[in-house]
Scaffold this motif. Structure first.
Motif, PDB file in Angstrom:
ATOM      1  N   LEU A 192     -23.930  -4.662   8.438  1.00  0.00           N
ATOM      2  CA  LEU A 192     -24.340  -3.955   7.222  1.00  0.00           C
ATOM      3  C   LEU A 192     -24.870  -2.589   7.625  1.00  0.00           C
ATOM      4  O   LEU A 192     -25.220  -2.377   8.787  1.00  0.00           O
TER       5      LEU A 192
ATOM      6  N   GLU B 277      -2.920  -7.271   3.152  1.00  0.00           N
ATOM      7  CA  GLU B 277      -3.010  -7.019   4.594  1.00  0.00           C
ATOM      8  C   GLU B 277      -4.270  -7.648   5.224  1.00  0.00           C
ATOM      9  O   GLU B 277      -4.227  -8.190   6.323  1.00  0.00           O
ATOM     10  N   LEU B 278      -5.391  -7.573   4.516  1.00  0.00           N
ATOM     11  CA  LEU B 278      -6.627  -8.099   5.087  1.00  0.00           C
ATOM     12  C   LEU B 278      -6.623  -9.625   5.161  1.00  0.00           C
ATOM     13  O   LEU B 278      -7.427 -10.210   5.887  1.00  0.00           O
TER      14      LEU B 278
ATOM     15  N   LEU C  40      -9.797  -4.076  -4.558  1.00  0.00           N
ATOM     16  CA  LEU C  40     -10.886  -3.797  -3.621  1.00  0.00           C
ATOM     17  C   LEU C  40     -12.241  -4.236  -4.133  1.00  0.00           C
ATOM     18  O   LEU C  40     -13.246  -3.610  -3.802  1.00  0.00           O
ATOM     19  N   THR C  41     -12.297  -5.303  -4.932  1.00  0.00           N
ATOM     20  CA  THR C  41     -13.612  -5.621  -5.478  1.00  0.00           C
ATOM     21  C   THR C  41     -14.479  -6.403  -4.502  1.00  0.00           C
ATOM     22  O   THR C  41     -15.691  -6.334  -4.579  1.00  0.00           O
ATOM     23  N   SER C  42     -13.868  -7.174  -3.599  1.00  0.00           N
ATOM     24  CA  SER C  42     -14.658  -7.983  -2.656  1.00  0.00           C
ATOM     25  C   SER C  42     -15.596  -8.949  -3.359  1.00  0.00           C
ATOM     26  O   SER C  42     -16.640  -9.293  -2.820  1.00  0.00           O
TER      27      SER C  42
ATOM     28  N   LEU D  60      -6.594  -5.447  -1.189  1.00  0.00           N
ATOM     29  CA  LEU D  60      -6.422  -3.996  -1.154  1.00  0.00           C
ATOM     30  C   LEU D  60      -5.799  -3.441  -2.437  1.00  0.00           C
ATOM     31  O   LEU D  60      -5.444  -2.285  -2.494  1.00  0.00           O
ATOM     32  N   ASP D  61      -5.685  -4.267  -3.500  1.00  0.00           N
ATOM     33  CA  ASP D  61      -5.275  -3.670  -4.779  1.00  0.00           C
ATOM     34  C   ASP D  61      -6.506  -3.287  -5.591  1.00  0.00           C
ATOM     35  O   ASP D  61      -6.694  -2.148  -5.963  1.00  0.00           O
TER      36      ASP D  61
ATOM     37  N   THR E 247     -20.110 -14.204   4.342  1.00  0.00           N
ATOM     38  CA  THR E 247     -19.150 -13.167   3.964  1.00  0.00           C
ATOM     39  C   THR E 247     -19.228 -11.942   4.865  1.00  0.00           C
ATOM     40  O   THR E 247     -20.244 -11.684   5.488  1.00  0.00           O
ATOM     41  N   LEU E 248     -18.144 -11.183   4.893  1.00  0.00           N
ATOM     42  CA  LEU E 248     -18.022  -9.946   5.663  1.00  0.00           C
ATOM     43  C   LEU E 248     -18.219 -10.199   7.155  1.00  0.00           C
ATOM     44  O   LEU E 248     -18.906  -9.438   7.839  1.00  0.00           O
TER      45      LEU E 248
ATOM     46  N   ARG F 201     -22.494 -10.055  10.727  1.00  0.00           N
ATOM     47  CA  ARG F 201     -22.256  -9.263   9.524  1.00  0.00           C
ATOM     48  C   ARG F 201     -22.797  -7.855   9.770  1.00  0.00           C
ATOM     49  O   ARG F 201     -24.006  -7.686   9.978  1.00  0.00           O
TER      50      ARG F 201
ATOM     51  N   ASP G 157     -11.602  -6.636   8.921  1.00  0.00           N
ATOM     52  CA  ASP G 157     -10.506  -6.302   9.837  1.00  0.00           C
ATOM     53  C   ASP G 157     -10.999  -6.087  11.264  1.00  0.00           C
ATOM     54  O   ASP G 157     -10.209  -5.866  12.165  1.00  0.00           O
ATOM     55  N   GLU G 158     -12.324  -6.161  11.463  1.00  0.00           N
ATOM     56  CA  GLU G 158     -12.858  -6.095  12.825  1.00  0.00           C
ATOM     57  C   GLU G 158     -12.842  -7.463  13.504  1.00  0.00           C
ATOM     58  O   GLU G 158     -13.088  -7.571  14.706  1.00  0.00           O
TER      59      GLU G 158
ATOM     60  N   LEU H 136       0.816  -1.217   0.000  1.00  0.00           N
ATOM     61  CA  LEU H 136       0.000   0.000   0.000  1.00  0.00           C
ATOM     62  C   LEU H 136       0.845   1.259   0.000  1.00  0.00           C
ATOM     63  O   LEU H 136       0.440   2.303  -0.490  1.00  0.00           O
TER      64      LEU H 136
ATOM     65  N   MET I  37     -11.691  -9.857   3.392  1.00  0.00           N
ATOM     66  CA  MET I  37     -12.924  -9.223   2.890  1.00  0.00           C
ATOM     67  C   MET I  37     -12.689  -8.547   1.551  1.00  0.00           C
ATOM     68  O   MET I  37     -13.625  -8.319   0.800  1.00  0.00           O
TER      69      MET I  37
END
Ligand code: FAD
Ligand code: AMP
Lengths: 262, 317
Positions: free
Chosen positions: A163, A35-36, A127-129, A124-125, A145-146, A161, A182-183, A13, A121
């Motif tokens: 939202l 990282e994630l 970021l599409t998830s 970080l390149d 997910t998430l 999750r 990351d939580e 990053l 999740m």
């Protein structure tokens, strides 16, 4: 508990990130494990430790340099590392990547069943998830997910999750694909002993042929989207920084008013 | 002209502004139809979709069942069989819906788009990546295209000739899902404009020391929403829904004001594409100043109240 964690090799990053011929530049010293995905590795290690038994695999799909991602996972304490590397994978979109990861998961699953695949999740390149969902669909496993929290009780996994409109608690029978935010946890740091041990651990390398995937079904040729142009944005001009010597707030207000923003 | 389906986002039954933005964009790509998944819409809400050009409002009346992405995607597939393009608002849930819809229909997908246009019969999208330091244009090579569009990237404009907005029911044909929602705890709706769609965002970070009074006051004065850095939400100073950044909400307001935020790359990734960026930070070396159009090196406790007073004074004059 048998868990596979997906880890992606991405540009650091903090580095000057760029595009080469329509794809993110992923070479050299500026690359690292997403990282994630540290949160994904952490979630897997915690589940294994809580169960008191089990095995954790780390899997990456990417060029030669991508092996650094699974090496990092070994340093964090995973048991096995798998690197899928094949020139024909280059330029894959999310669906191609999901197909390759799913085939590798099935190969490991055939040896002895996996309970979970855990992913980050987002990478970080880009970021599409999108990969976790595509992978769950490809495997026809449950999609959790998430997750900002994950528990496994017998043969059921449950996530929380967050939202924007509600906090959901979602359950499914194993096996399942879980993506963690990351939580979800605080990733550990590799200790000296693990770093040393990771050096001598083998990395299994597979090609598309090992996975029984036809090269033309993945890669740039099969991608549904094509980057037709990528260019660095010109730096902003007219930037001003003032030091507050008693009138900083007025200067700020006047700037906003002048631009029609206040 | 081909059909362009827009997945409606509604909050407590009311259509959101980003939906009108998406309909405005849809008019440039073909004939817009709106797809409403959930409870039956009120007549006035269906009509509002017509104002922005929707010729039809296709209703898949499945209530809360469509919370699961697999079910929402199935409902959307049922309602959009004839559509060449499906537009939806880019957010975490819709990215999952888009992925499932793409796998079911063979469509290509771009999410986080800042715009879309037809070029030689193909949809091309515009995006910013790497914390908005690069512009990328992507062509969707398949016949069917799915685009997730970011709020605040198209200006919502009513159609010159309103669409008929004929309400049609779509038979729901939802598959069994492997997942079950076992508990649902609603999050209270944000006061004022939601973060993702606000024209102005005023954010506070660790430099607020937990006191959001000034940040809120400035946000209110400018008609904006309140944002935060992750350090602030981690401290519990403000709820997680306010977090701006790569793993929080991505915002592209006309004006972003960062108060006591250092400008870590994770934070920048979620706000760097904003129109005008203003920063107040006591540290002249804070990275946020590298991307600020206007920066004040100073204590936010001095600078913000003075700015508020000045704006009020000029407005009152
Ligand atoms: C995987 C991962 C994902 C992350 N995702 C996000 C994300 O999505 N969003 C996010 O925000 N962060 C995210 N982070 C965290 C990020 O790296 C930073 O730690 C965080 O953004 C820092 O928050 P801050 O700027 O409020 O705090 P700090 O970096 O501590 O900065 C506080 C600033 O306030 C200034 N200050 C102090 N007092 C005053 C005063 N009185 N007046 C004016 N200025 C003052 C200081 O000079 C300093 O620059 C993520 C981290 C990781 C590892
Ligand atoms: N090439 C890859 N190899 C391994 N894991 C990947 C790869 N691409 C994506 N992933 C995983 O999928 C997650 C989400 O990525 P994405 O959908 O690309 O944002 C990442 O955090 C990784 O865990």
């Amino acid at each position: 508990m048998r868990i596979l964690v997906t880890v992606k090799f991405v540009p650091d990053l903090q580095s000057q990130r760029s595009f080469t011929e329509g794809a993110v530049t992923r070479t050299g010293d500026d690359g690292t494990m997403n990282e994630l995905d540290e949160n994904a590795v952490e979630a897997a290690l915690q589940l294994k430790e809580a169960a008191g038994e089990g095995e954790v695999y780390a899997l990456t799909v990417g060029g030669d340099d991508a092996v650094a991602a699974v090496r990092k996972a070994l340093q964090l304490g995973v048991d096995h590392a798998v690197h899928v590397s094949d020139a024909a994978v280059a330029g894959s979109d999310v669906f191609g990547t999901a197909k390759v990861i799913a085939a590798a998961v099935e190969k490991i699953n055939d040896e002895a069943p996996l309970d979970l695949v855990i992913t980050g999740m987002a990478a970080l390149d880009g970021l599409t998830s999108m990969l976790p969902t595509a992978l769950a669909a490809e495997l026809d496993w449950a999609q959790l997910t998430l997750a900002s929290g994950l528990t496994v009780d017998g043969s059921t996994a449950t996530i929380v999750r967050h939202l924007p409109d509600a906090h959901e608690t979602v359950s499914a029978s194993l096996p399942a694909v879980v993506s963690v935010t990351d939580e979800a946890n605080k990733p550990r740091y590799p200790n000296f002993k693990l770093i040393m041990a990771a050096r001598s651990k083998p990395v299994t390398t597979w090609t598309l042929a090992d996975l029984g995937i036809a090269p033309e079904s993945v890669g740039a040729g099969a991608a549904r989207t094509v980057v037709v142009d990528a260019s660095p944005r010109p730096p902003k001009e007219d930037r001003t920084v003032v030091t507050d010597t008693g009138e900083g707030g007025v200067a700020l207000a006047d700037f906003l008013i002048e631009r029609g923003l206040a | 002209m081909s059909t362009v389906a827009v997945l409606v986002e509604a909050r407590e039954g009311v259509v959101t502004q980003p939906t009108f933005e998406a309909l405005t964009l849809a008019r440039t790509l073909g004939t817009p139809v709106a797809v409403w998944i959930g409870e039956e819409p009120a007549a006035a809400e269906a009509a509002s979709l017509g104002v922005y050009g929707a010729e039809e409002v296709r209703v898949v009346a499945v209530g809360d069942e469509a919370r699961l992405p697999a079910k929402a995607a199935a409902a959307l597939a049922d309602a959009t069989g004839d559509a060449a393009v499906v537009l939806m608002i880019s957010n975490f849930v819709n990215k999952e819906v888009a992925t499932r819809l793409a796998l079911a229909t063979g469509a290509g997908v771009v999410v986080d788009a800042a715009g879309a246009e037809l070029v030689d019969g193909h949809v091309e999208t515009m995006q910013t990546v790497f914390a908005a330091t690069w512009n990328v244009r992507t062509r969707i090579a398949t016949d069917k295209a799915i685009v997730g569009i970011r709020p605040n990237t198209t200006q919502a404009v009513p159609a010159e000739t309103p669409g008929a907005a004929i309400v049609v029911g779509v038979a729901e044909n939802l598959p069994e899902a492997r997942e079950t929602v076992v508990a649902l705890e609603p999050v209270p709706a944000p006061e004022g404009v939601p973060l993702a769609e606000a024209p102005v965002v005023v954010s506070g970070g660790r430099g607020t020391n937990g006191d959001y009074t000034l940040v809120r006051e400035l946000a209110e004065l400018l008609g904006g929403a309140v944002g935060a850095s992750r350090d602030a939400t981690d401290e519990g100073w403000i709820s997680h829904e306010h977090m701006v950044g790569q793993t929080g909400t991505t915002v592209t307001p006309a004006l972003y004001v960062a108060c006591g935020i250092s400008g870590a790359v994770h934070h920048r990734g979620g706000m760097q594409a904003s129109g005008t960026i203003v920063a107040v930070n006591i540290d002249p070396d804070a990275p946020i100043f590298e991307i600020a159009d206007f920066g004040v090196v100073g204590d936010l406790g001095d600078v913000i109240p003075q700015a508020i007073a000045r704006i009020k004074e000029v407005r009152g004059a």
